[in-house]
Write a protein that holds these residues in place. Structure first.
Motif, short mmCIF file in Angstrom:
data_model
loop_
_atom_site.label_atom_id
_atom_site.label_comp_id
_atom_site.label_asym_id
_atom_site.label_seq_id
_atom_site.Cartn_x
_atom_site.Cartn_y
_atom_site.Cartn_z
N PHE A 116 35.46 44.46 40.35
CA PHE A 116 35.78 45.72 39.70
C PHE A 116 36.46 45.44 38.36
O PHE A 116 37.05 44.38 38.17
N LYS A 163 38.69 47.80 35.07
CA LYS A 163 39.21 49.08 34.60
C LYS A 163 39.68 48.92 33.17
O LYS A 163 40.46 48.02 32.86
N GLU A 171 38.43 48.03 48.92
CA GLU A 171 37.31 48.39 48.04
C GLU A 171 37.31 49.90 47.80
O GLU A 171 37.13 50.35 46.66
N ALA A 172 37.55 50.68 48.83
CA ALA A 172 37.58 52.14 48.69
C ALA A 172 38.79 52.58 47.86
O ALA A 172 38.70 53.54 47.09
N TYR A 211 40.25 50.96 45.36
CA TYR A 211 40.01 50.72 43.94
C TYR A 211 39.07 51.77 43.36
O TYR A 211 39.29 52.26 42.25
N ALA A 212 38.05 52.13 44.09
CA ALA A 212 37.12 53.15 43.62
C ALA A 212 37.85 54.49 43.44
O ALA A 212 37.65 55.17 42.43
N ARG A 213 38.71 54.86 44.40
CA ARG A 213 39.47 56.10 44.29
C ARG A 213 40.43 56.10 43.11
O ARG A 213 40.74 57.16 42.56
N TRP A 270 38.59 52.60 39.29
CA TRP A 270 38.05 51.30 38.89
C TRP A 270 36.52 51.36 38.96
O TRP A 270 35.96 52.03 39.83
N SER A 271 35.86 50.66 38.06
CA SER A 271 34.39 50.61 38.01
C SER A 271 33.89 49.37 38.74
O SER A 271 34.39 48.26 38.52
N ARG A 272 32.92 49.58 39.58
CA ARG A 272 32.31 48.49 40.34
C ARG A 272 31.33 47.75 39.44
O ARG A 272 30.40 48.35 38.90
N THR A 276 33.27 42.10 46.01
CA THR A 276 32.93 43.13 45.05
C THR A 276 33.88 42.99 43.87
O THR A 276 35.09 42.90 44.05
N THR A 329 33.97 42.79 50.11
CA THR A 329 33.02 43.89 50.20
C THR A 329 33.15 44.58 51.55
O THR A 329 33.19 43.93 52.59
#
Length: 176
Positions: free
Chosen positions: A167, A169, A136-137, A139-141, A144-146, A165, A131
């Motif tokens: 994730f 997808k 983490e950033a 994967y979000a970009r 991927w869903s948290r 965290t 976290t």
């Protein structure tokens, strides 16, 4: 331009020194990837030997990013899952040497992992990461869903606690 390649078990064994250097560099940089400091060549070689065995047995897919014959990064798909999970894979150990970051290697490796997953009939991917980490950033970009955070789930290499965290997808036809 870096290329992504899937390694066989034999190729993974041959690449142990290069893969070890990347893993050690990431741990030295503070990445929470399952190991504690001090972590050296012998520790890394033991880990990668196990990965090569898992590749040979068909339980793991090992991808590398390379340029000019040098491995710059790697990622794994864990596909040796229980019989009730033939549709998914665990994304593991996205590692890029610190000197090679910022070149889009993580994106290339993740895109290749998703393609490999679909080729294997795996349409759901899951992963966990520290976290607050740069990963983490990423994967979000990458869409991927948290799913959530578990505090104090793991340790950083220095032994201090870190949250993880989780994730996922879904690689449905509309996602590809």
């Amino acid at each position: 331009m870096p290329a992504i390649r899937r390694l066989t078990g034999e190729e993974a064994r041959a690449a142990i020194p290069a893969l070890s250097a990347i893993l050690i560099d990431c741990i030295d940089g503070g990445a929470s990837v399952g190991f504690l400091s001090p972590f050296g060549d012998e520790d890394a070689a033991t880990y990668w030997t196990g990965v090569a065995d898992a590749v040979t047995s068909g339980h793991t897919v090992l991808l590398v990013a390379e340029a000019d014959g040098e491995i710059l990064g790697t990622v794994q798909l864990g596909i040796g899952l229980p019989p009730n999970q033939p549709h998914r894979a665990d994304l593991k150990k996205l590692l890029v040497h610190r000197r090679d970051r910022g070149r889009g290697l993580a994106r290339l490796l993740m895109t290749a992992a998703e393609s490999q997953s679909l080729a294997l009939g795996r349409h759901l991917l899951v992963l966990d990461t520290a976290t607050g980490s740069p990963a983490e950033a990423i994967y979000a970009r990458l869409g991927w869903s948290r799913a959530g955070v578990i505090p104090d789930y793991a340790l950083f290499p220095d032994g201090s606690f870190c949250g993880s965290t989780f994730f996922y997808k879904s690689l449905t036809p509309s996602d590809t």
